[in-house]
Design an enzyme around this catalytic site. Structure first.
Site, PDB file in Angstrom:
ATOM      1  N   ALA A  12       2.884   6.337   5.150  1.00  0.00           N
ATOM      2  CA  ALA A  12       1.982   6.174   6.284  1.00  0.00           C
ATOM      3  C   ALA A  12       2.177   7.293   7.305  1.00  0.00           C
ATOM      4  O   ALA A  12       1.215   7.858   7.818  1.00  0.00           O
ATOM      5  CB  ALA A  12       2.196   4.819   6.942  1.00  0.00           C
ATOM      6  N   PHE A  70       0.860  -1.194   0.000  1.00  0.00           N
ATOM      7  CA  PHE A  70       0.000   0.000   0.000  1.00  0.00           C
ATOM      8  C   PHE A  70       0.892   1.239   0.000  1.00  0.00           C
ATOM      9  O   PHE A  70       1.743   1.408   0.886  1.00  0.00           O
ATOM     10  CB  PHE A  70      -0.916  -0.011   1.225  1.00  0.00           C
ATOM     11  CG  PHE A  70      -1.896  -1.157   1.219  1.00  0.00           C
ATOM     12  CD1 PHE A  70      -3.170  -1.006   0.681  1.00  0.00           C
ATOM     13  CD2 PHE A  70      -1.538  -2.408   1.731  1.00  0.00           C
ATOM     14  CE1 PHE A  70      -4.079  -2.069   0.661  1.00  0.00           C
ATOM     15  CE2 PHE A  70      -2.429  -3.470   1.721  1.00  0.00           C
ATOM     16  CZ  PHE A  70      -3.704  -3.301   1.175  1.00  0.00           C
ATOM     17  N   VAL A  98       2.261  -1.663   4.513  1.00  0.00           N
ATOM     18  CA  VAL A  98       1.977  -0.231   4.361  1.00  0.00           C
ATOM     19  C   VAL A  98       3.316   0.500   4.371  1.00  0.00           C
ATOM     20  O   VAL A  98       4.131   0.287   5.271  1.00  0.00           O
ATOM     21  CB  VAL A  98       1.087   0.243   5.544  1.00  0.00           C
ATOM     22  CG1 VAL A  98       0.975   1.755   5.557  1.00  0.00           C
ATOM     23  CG2 VAL A  98      -0.284  -0.409   5.473  1.00  0.00           C
ATOM     24  N   CYS A  99       3.558   1.333   3.373  1.00  0.00           N
ATOM     25  CA  CYS A  99       4.833   2.059   3.295  1.00  0.00           C
ATOM     26  C   CYS A  99       4.979   3.002   4.478  1.00  0.00           C
ATOM     27  O   CYS A  99       4.106   3.829   4.742  1.00  0.00           O
ATOM     28  CB  CYS A  99       4.920   2.864   1.999  1.00  0.00           C
ATOM     29  SG  CYS A  99       6.292   4.056   2.028  1.00  0.00           S
ATOM     30  N   ILE A 100       6.121   2.903   5.148  1.00  0.00           N
ATOM     31  CA  ILE A 100       6.308   3.668   6.390  1.00  0.00           C
ATOM     32  C   ILE A 100       6.312   5.180   6.141  1.00  0.00           C
ATOM     33  O   ILE A 100       5.660   5.934   6.863  1.00  0.00           O
ATOM     34  CB  ILE A 100       7.583   3.211   7.153  1.00  0.00           C
ATOM     35  CG1 ILE A 100       7.688   3.930   8.497  1.00  0.00           C
ATOM     36  CG2 ILE A 100       8.839   3.402   6.326  1.00  0.00           C
ATOM     37  CD1 ILE A 100       8.646   3.275   9.468  1.00  0.00           C
TER      38      ILE A 100
END
Lengths: 135, 130
Positions: free
Chosen positions: B82, B39, B77-79
């Site tokens: 995010a 994501f 989820v991409c840090i």
């Protein structure tokens, strides 16, 4: 890494106003560490990402355009710019930043990273890839 | 075939997450493997457990969490994306001095290297976005 794949980053949106261009560049920078065969393509409003003389001061946004010039040092050396997208926006290659890389096989001679390609040619380049990330 | 899925848009504003969900579910039902679901951009908003859509509408976060649990999907989820958008797990919340975390069940936060790695390992990488 055993496998080397052809990665193409397809940039289709203007640099500012949405975050797509900046976050695309972040993927390119991280991806460089994986030593894949990387190309970038700029089409539609994405061609604006390479405009020379960008100034985001008044908009209060980060000007990340200089980062494109550093990509040569990360072995990202193939920038395909679609000729029709430029023409449709009244632009020529003269409006873009000069982006170069140093060719270690030719005594570190500076060579242009930007290649103008026609729409049909770009379609062939896309078809030749293993992984296409579209932003 | 091993597929990697990239979701680049948040729920409800765009159809991308719905389409990605149905594609992933259909691919699994056909016997394909899912290397990873990644994501990115506003797609990270699929991974907050605090969404409360109206009861007569689908709950995309819940659908993803359930699909992930059923098939043991690696949903990342991409840090960086995010953190920009306020999606945090307990560790990140603590690290940044925030008073809450909101990552949903089945999602984990990690770096963009996971996206590149998925592209390298999967037979096909399929991007869902605007």
């Amino acid at each position: 890494m055993a496998q080397k794949k052809k990665f193409l980053y397809l940039n289709r949106k203007a640099p500012h106003g949405t975050i797509y261009a900046l976050e695309s560049l972040e993927v390119v920078l991280i991806g460089a560490a994986f030593e894949q065969d990387v190309s970038l393509a700029f089409l539609d409003d994405g061609v604006f990402q390479l405009m020379a003389g960008q100034d985001t001061t008044a908009a209060g946004m980060k000007n990340f355009s200089r980062t494109f010039k550093a990509l040569g040092d990360y072995d990202v050396r193939k920038f395909y710019v679609e000729r029709e997208s430029l023409a449709e926006r009244g632009l020529t290659v003269e409006d873009l930043m000069p982006i170069t890389y140093e060719d270690e096989n030719e005594d570190y001679a500076e060579k242009p990273s930007i290649h103008l390609v026609g729409r049909a040619e770009l379609a062939a380049i896309i078809a030749d890839q293993d992984v296409v990330l579209s932003f | 075939m091993q597929l990697a899925i990239v979701v680049n848009e948040g729920p409800y504003t765009h159809q991308a997450s719905d389409t990605a969900y149905h594609f992933t579910k259909a691919a699994l039902e056909k016997g394909h493997g899912i290397t990873r679901v990644f994501f990115y951009h506003d797609g990270v908003n699929n991974g907050t457990r605090l969404t409360v859509p109206p009861q007569d509408d689908r709950n995309l976060q819940k659908l993803w969490s359930e699909l992930g649990e059923k098939h043991g999907l690696d949903m990342v989820v991409c840090i960086a994306a995010a953190q920009r958008r306020g999606i945090l797990d307990a560790d990140e919340a603590r690290r940044h001095g925030k008073d809450a975390s909101n990552i949903a069940a089945g999602f984990r936060i990690s770096g963009l290297g996971q996206l590149i790695e998925a592209g390298i390992e999967a037979d096909r990488l399929v991007v869902f976005g605007d």
